[in-house]
Design an enzyme around this catalytic site. Sequence first.
Site, PDB file in Angstrom:
ATOM      1  CG  ASP A  66      -9.303  -0.780 -11.380  1.00 54.95           C
ATOM      2  OD1 ASP A  66      -8.532  -1.106 -10.462  1.00 54.95           O
ATOM      3  OD2 ASP A  66      -8.918  -0.527 -12.540  1.00 54.95           O
ATOM      4  CE1 TYR A 159       1.283   4.800   7.495  1.00 52.91           C
ATOM      5  CE2 TYR A 159       1.922   5.223   9.773  1.00 52.91           C
ATOM      6  CZ  TYR A 159       1.021   4.700   8.848  1.00 52.91           C
ATOM      7  OH  TYR A 159      -0.125   4.087   9.301  1.00 52.91           O
ATOM      8  CE  LYS A 163      -2.191   6.389   7.871  1.00 58.63           C
ATOM      9  NZ  LYS A 163      -3.494   6.135   7.211  1.00 58.63           N
TER      10      LYS A 163
END
Length: 253
Positions: A66, A159, A163
Amino acid sequence: MLNAVGKAQNILLLGGTSEIGLAIVERFLIQGPAHVTLAARRDSPRIDAAVAEITAAGAASVSVVDFDALDTRSHPAAIDEAFSAGDVDVAIVAFGILGDNEKQWHDQGLAVEAASVNYTAAVSVGVLLAGHFEQQGHGTIVAMSSVAGQRVRRSNFVYGSAKAGFDGFYTQLGEALRGSGANVLVVRAGQVRTKMSADAGEAPLTVNRDDVADAVYDAVINGTDIIWVHPLFRYVSLAFQFIPRQIFRKLPI
Ligand SMILES: NC(=O)c1ccc[n+]([C@@H]2O[C@H](COP(=O)([O-])OP(=O)(O)OC[C@H]3O[C@@H](n4cnc5c(N)ncnc54)[C@H](OP(=O)(O)O)[C@@H]3O)[C@@H](O)[C@H]2O)c1
């Protein structure tokens, strides 16, 4: 440890349902069966299909750990569990979210989520993976970076900025691990045909996930530390660095 023909014994995929990540795992399984750990959100609607895909590809066994990227407090136990089956030969950091940039930069919650998953969580698992890899003295961390972080663009800057941080962290994590026997491979991918990019429209030099998988496999075997997929992005990204902002903002990218 990877043997002479690149067969792994133990592979860990963080972002256990990532289409690119699964393709990379499958590429290693072509060399022979291995135990595969998929670290994924237990409630992911894609986890059963991912287990079935990896089993069909020839995994010796598959376990699910998990893993919620946003819950960094749970990461030490998740990574320890992933290493409980023994040394990990290849760990692939492939979780991430793209999202809608125009919504993200107007919505603090969405922006923080994107930054947390794509950067903070990646740093969290990078530190934990490095500890294990330094101790075992072999193996490769495959870090799924993006050309979006090479020169951050207006069209996906939430984004892309995460990155950029991701890329800087993993590039230098590789330097920090130099001499330990463990490697970091930073994968600067352009657009890849997966569900993440499905709504983005097809960009130039778009590749399939199998192209990324083949390039990653070759790079891991050769001990390469950075690759671009499509390879031409090496030169495109370099050229982008020299374009003045006034011109860069007018490019249709
Ligand atoms: N596709 C591209 O064009 C492209 C280009 C360059 C770089 N990349 C990078 O490559 C990596 C893999 O991308 P992909 O195309 O394979 O995307 P994908 O198939 O959409 O996979 C994304 C993965 O991230 C997981 N994830 C998202 N939020 C999470 C969270 N809070 N906790 C745990 N897992 C979470 C997803 O799990 P769930 O199943 O639970 O949602 C899924 O496993 C990403 O880091 C991406 O940024 C992709």
